[in-house]
Design an enzyme around this catalytic site. Structure first.
Site, PDB file in Angstrom:
ATOM      1  N   ASP A  14      -3.972  -6.103 -60.264  1.00 31.81           N
ATOM      2  CA  ASP A  14      -5.423  -6.492 -59.989  1.00 31.81           C
ATOM      3  C   ASP A  14      -5.655  -7.938 -59.860  1.00 31.81           C
ATOM      4  O   ASP A  14      -6.560  -8.470 -60.653  1.00 31.81           O
ATOM      5  CB  ASP A  14      -6.493  -5.970 -60.929  1.00 31.81           C
ATOM      6  N   GLU A 194     -11.588   2.082 -54.750  1.00 35.60           N
ATOM      7  CA  GLU A 194     -11.700   1.100 -55.659  1.00 35.60           C
ATOM      8  C   GLU A 194     -11.438  -0.040 -55.262  1.00 35.60           C
ATOM      9  O   GLU A 194     -10.960  -0.455 -54.398  1.00 35.60           O
ATOM     10  CB  GLU A 194     -10.977   1.756 -57.037  1.00 35.60           C
TER      11      GLU A 194
END
Length: 316
Positions: A14, A194
């Site tokens: 991420d 997401e």
């Protein structure tokens, strides 16, 4: 063509890189999911060997005591902010989902690695459900908050929402849903939209996002809107019917996604993402530590659309 070492930074998922006043700042999820750590360098390449400074560690109990996910660093009106998701338990709820909510830290001082960080608490949305992967940006003179959340009345794990901000830790008005999992490639393993990230080019504002389970099915989708159109009207948004960045079996790059964007000093757009170099994962993919940070230049076609190409093979 700029060719960075691949992986760029190992065991950092991420990934988020902020380019601010000539400095590059790096933050990402760590495999232990227990802390927030920053790196700073005066070049992209320098981030690989830059010292990592832990600026916050999760408490032993409470709503931010487990599974610290997907942090981002932003500089807003002279202060630093870190947005992240956390939960009070590693247990799943009755829907079989994690129980994350979104939180913010505020830092003061010129240097975020040595800032005084204050917990600003949960960023609350209209419904109290699984929420994560927040980012923020300025558009049409307003500051916006963009994130992923489970809707009580929509199947799947998470959809993408946009809302104006009252201040860096408070929403203003009603959010609008920009996208939900609907295509087959968004619903492999889990129904997921997401990890949104914002990129502006020409007369368009783009939002990339990630879809499906976090194994080799993970991939990137794309939304876009005319710069002058009302972003709060979902009808103004376009959605690519096919993924724009996917697993390359030939190059042994699996599950590329949860990206951010940064720029080179020359203003070239850079895709910052994670991917694994194998598919044989033991147990839950979430706890496999080898989602490595990787970089790739973004190409632009004659229509002003991004071409992310194919994830390049490892060079290390």
């Amino acid at each position: 063509m700029r060719n960075w070492p691949n992986p760029f930074i190992e065991q950092r998922a991420d990934p988020y890189i902020l380019h601010h006043e000539g400095q590059y700042y790096f933050i990402a999820s760590v495999p232990e999911y227990d802390r927030l750590a920053l790196r700073r360098a005066d070049s992209l390449e320098g981030l690989r060997s830059a010292e990592e400074v832990v600026v916050w560690h999760k408490p032993d109990t409470g709503p931010m005591s487990e599974l610290i996910w997907a942090p981002e660093l932003h500089h807003i009106e002279g202060k630093w902010y870190i947005y992240f998701a956390a939960t009070h338990t590693q247990a799943l709820d009755k829907l079989g989902m994690f129980q994350h909510r979104m939180f913010a830290l505020e830092g003061t001082g010129d240097d975020p690695l040595n800032a005084r960080w204050i917990e600003k608490g949960q960023i609350k949305t209209p419904f109290d459900t699984f929420a994560l992967d927040a980012t923020t940006f300025v558009h049409q003179g307003k500051r916006w908050y963009l994130w992923a959340q489970k809707a009580p009345d929509i199947s799947g794990n998470s959809n993408l929402y946009l809302c104006e901000m009252e201040n860096p830790w408070t929403l203003k008005g009603d959010p609008v849903m920009l996208s939900k999992p609907e295509y087959e490639w968004e619903c492999r393993g889990f129904w997921v939209n997401e990890g949104p990230a914002v990129l502006v080019h020409g007369n368009k504002l783009f939002i990339s996002y990630s879809a499906s389970a976090t194994d080799e099915n993970y991939c990137m989708g794309l939304l876009w809107i005319d710069m002058n159109a009302d972003p709060q009207n979902p009808q103004n948004w376009h959605k690519a019917p096919r993924p724009v960045f996917t697993t390359s079996y030939e190059n042994r790059q699996y599950g590329p996604g949860h990206n951010s964007f940064t720029q080179t000093p020359d203003g070239e757009d850079v895709l910052v993402y994670h991917a694994r170099n194998y598919t044989e994962i033991e147990g839950d993919p979430l706890y496999d530590p080898n989602r490595h940070t990787r970089l790739k230049l973004v190409r632009w076609d004659k229509n002003g659309m991004p071409d992310f190409g194919i994830p390049p093979a490892d060079t290390l």
